[in-house]
Design a protein around this motif. Structure first.
Motif, mmCIF file in Angstrom:
data_model
loop_
_atom_site.group_PDB
_atom_site.id
_atom_site.type_symbol
_atom_site.label_atom_id
_atom_site.label_comp_id
_atom_site.label_asym_id
_atom_site.label_seq_id
_atom_site.Cartn_x
_atom_site.Cartn_y
_atom_site.Cartn_z
ATOM 1 N N ASP A 56 0.907 -1.354 0.037
ATOM 2 C CA ASP A 56 0.070 -0.093 0.018
ATOM 3 C C ASP A 56 1.003 1.228 0.015
ATOM 4 O OD1 ASP A 56 -2.063 1.696 0.082
ATOM 5 O OD2 ASP A 56 -2.601 1.244 2.120
ATOM 6 N N ALA A 57 1.515 1.554 -1.251
ATOM 7 C CA ALA A 57 2.377 2.644 -1.290
ATOM 8 C C ALA A 57 2.137 3.135 -2.881
ATOM 9 C CB ALA A 57 3.613 2.265 -0.762
ATOM 10 N N PRO A 58 2.828 4.281 -3.258
ATOM 11 C CA PRO A 58 2.817 4.549 -4.661
ATOM 12 C C PRO A 58 3.858 3.766 -5.526
ATOM 13 C CG PRO A 58 2.800 6.381 -3.230
ATOM 14 C CD PRO A 58 3.028 5.298 -2.371
ATOM 15 N N LEU A 59 3.589 3.564 -6.636
ATOM 16 C CA LEU A 59 4.586 2.685 -7.314
ATOM 17 C C LEU A 59 6.094 3.111 -7.272
ATOM 18 C CD1 LEU A 59 5.318 0.326 -9.234
ATOM 19 C CD2 LEU A 59 4.392 1.633 -11.189
ATOM 20 N N GLN A 60 5.969 4.612 -7.469
ATOM 21 C CA GLN A 60 7.401 5.189 -7.433
ATOM 22 C C GLN A 60 8.147 5.089 -6.162
ATOM 23 O OE1 GLN A 60 8.480 7.418 -9.978
ATOM 24 N NE2 GLN A 60 10.496 7.877 -8.652
ATOM 25 N N THR A 61 7.398 5.085 -5.022
ATOM 26 C CA THR A 61 8.228 4.810 -3.717
ATOM 27 C C THR A 61 8.709 3.268 -3.604
ATOM 28 O OG1 THR A 61 6.929 6.331 -2.610
ATOM 29 C CG2 THR A 61 7.823 4.618 -1.256
ATOM 30 N N VAL A 62 7.868 2.518 -4.024
ATOM 31 C CA VAL A 62 8.301 0.949 -4.243
ATOM 32 C C VAL A 62 9.663 0.712 -5.199
ATOM 33 C CG1 VAL A 62 7.608 -1.552 -4.646
ATOM 34 C CG2 VAL A 62 6.124 0.254 -3.588
ATOM 35 N N TRP A 63 9.571 1.310 -6.192
ATOM 36 C CA TRP A 63 10.417 1.357 -7.303
ATOM 37 C C TRP A 63 11.827 1.846 -7.005
ATOM 38 C CZ3 TRP A 63 11.404 -1.398 -11.685
ATOM 39 C CH2 TRP A 63 12.453 -1.027 -12.395
ATOM 40 N N LEU A 65 12.883 2.471 -3.783
ATOM 41 C CA LEU A 65 13.295 1.402 -2.871
ATOM 42 C C LEU A 65 14.126 0.419 -3.230
ATOM 43 C CD1 LEU A 65 10.592 1.464 0.097
ATOM 44 C CD2 LEU A 65 12.802 2.337 0.188
ATOM 45 N N GLN A 66 13.304 -0.156 -4.334
ATOM 46 C CA GLN A 66 14.108 -1.487 -4.918
ATOM 47 C C GLN A 66 15.128 -1.462 -5.768
ATOM 48 O OE1 GLN A 66 13.270 -4.689 -3.753
ATOM 49 N NE2 GLN A 66 14.219 -5.690 -5.481
ATOM 50 N N THR A 67 15.283 -0.223 -6.526
ATOM 51 C CA THR A 67 16.322 0.143 -7.430
ATOM 52 C C THR A 67 17.347 0.648 -6.712
ATOM 53 O OG1 THR A 67 15.090 1.843 -8.520
ATOM 54 C CG2 THR A 67 14.962 -0.297 -9.475
ATOM 55 N N GLY A 68 17.164 1.579 -5.762
ATOM 56 C CA GLY A 68 18.241 2.135 -5.041
ATOM 57 C C GLY A 68 19.166 1.648 -4.359
ATOM 58 N N ILE A 69 20.106 0.653 -5.138
ATOM 59 C CA ILE A 69 20.803 -0.518 -4.745
ATOM 60 C C ILE A 69 21.842 0.093 -3.407
ATOM 61 C CG2 ILE A 69 22.856 -2.179 -5.326
ATOM 62 C CD1 ILE A 69 20.367 -1.859 -7.753
ATOM 63 N N ASP A 70 22.277 1.100 -3.914
ATOM 64 C CA ASP A 70 23.226 1.648 -2.718
ATOM 65 C C ASP A 70 22.746 1.946 -1.389
ATOM 66 O OD1 ASP A 70 25.234 1.765 -4.817
ATOM 67 O OD2 ASP A 70 25.424 4.010 -5.067
ATOM 68 N N THR A 74 20.330 0.412 4.382
ATOM 69 C CA THR A 74 19.712 1.207 5.226
ATOM 70 C C THR A 74 18.274 0.659 5.824
ATOM 71 O OG1 THR A 74 18.699 2.655 3.570
ATOM 72 C CG2 THR A 74 20.908 3.220 4.253
ATOM 73 N N TRP A 75 17.640 -0.264 4.565
ATOM 74 C CA TRP A 75 16.472 -0.564 5.032
ATOM 75 C C TRP A 75 16.356 -2.167 5.243
ATOM 76 C CZ3 TRP A 75 13.573 -3.449 1.229
ATOM 77 C CH2 TRP A 75 13.919 -3.018 0.021
ATOM 78 N N GLN A 76 17.265 -2.928 4.731
ATOM 79 C CA GLN A 76 17.510 -4.471 4.853
ATOM 80 C C GLN A 76 18.479 -4.953 5.954
ATOM 81 O OE1 GLN A 76 16.871 -6.897 1.350
ATOM 82 N NE2 GLN A 76 16.790 -4.887 0.155
ATOM 83 N N LYS A 77 18.135 -5.349 6.819
ATOM 84 C CA LYS A 77 18.922 -5.682 8.069
ATOM 85 C C LYS A 77 20.059 -6.868 7.319
ATOM 86 C CE LYS A 77 16.023 -8.671 10.515
ATOM 87 N NZ LYS A 77 16.178 -9.808 10.149
ATOM 88 N N ASP A 78 19.550 -7.636 6.536
ATOM 89 C CA ASP A 78 20.574 -8.670 5.896
ATOM 90 C C ASP A 78 21.416 -8.540 4.865
ATOM 91 O OD1 ASP A 78 18.968 -10.627 7.575
ATOM 92 O OD2 ASP A 78 17.443 -10.902 6.246
#
Length: 184
Positions: A56-63, A65-70, A74-78
């Motif tokens: 439940d978020a805008p596509l732009q936000t999801v995209w 996050l997923q493609t901001g590889i660097d 900051t958001w994935q502890k693994d």
């Protein structure tokens, strides 16, 4: 120039023109296919995992996050390290570390806001990872399919399937949590 020589020259010219047209059609068809999501996981691999989630978020936000590889760490502890070497485009590589495992993946396809594919070998496992994104009235459907193959997978396919399923489920869950929190 004789009639025979003229006909031969005309025939060679026609054959050359047809050859050029055929090569052009083949090149365009190949290019068009790669732009329409032609890359897929290895459907003959010993392990393939297929999962989806609605965010439940805008596509732009999801995209982003997923493609901001660097920014993955900051958001994935693994994921402890992640760095792109080049633009977000086919042929660029990403160097990252997950669960202590260093991975170098090559981006194979980017269709902005719709699809990204990457893959490569890591400790004998050859992986291919396809992500798709689709806006719906209920949110963004993120679908991920990943294939693993290679000697370590052959040694324990069910254990590898469980590990991959767990990893992808965790990735989707944290992507959802992070995107939805950014949307509030």
């Amino acid at each position: 120039m004789s009639k025979r020589s003229f006909k031969l020259t005309a025939l060679i010219s026609i054959i050359l023109l047809i050859s050029i047209l055929i090569v052009g059609v083949i090149y365009r068809t190949t290019t068009d296919k790669s732009n329409r999501g032609n890359f897929d996981v290895d459907r003959n691999a010993q392990v393939i995992v297929d999962l989806s989630i609605v965010i439940d978020a805008p596509l732009q936000t999801v995209w982003q996050l997923q493609t901001g590889i660097d920014q993955w760490p900051t958001w994935q502890k693994d994921i402890t390290q992640a760095r792109m070497s080049g633009p977000l485009a086919a042929g660029s590589s990403l160097n990252w570390e997950t669960h202590g495992l260093p991975v170098v993946s090559t981006i194979r396809e980017v269709d902005p806001m719709r699809r990204i594919v990457w893959g490569g070998p890591a400790l004998g496992i050859d992986g291919v990872h396809v992500w798709t994104f689709k806006s719906t009235p209920n949110g963004v459907v993120v679908h991920t399919t990943e294939s693993w193959d290679g000697p370590p997978v052959a040694a324990d396919p069910e254990g590898m399937r469980a590990a991959l399923t767990s990893s992808l489920t965790a990735w989707l869950d944290v992507l959802k949590t992070t995107a939805e929190a950014a949307n509030k």
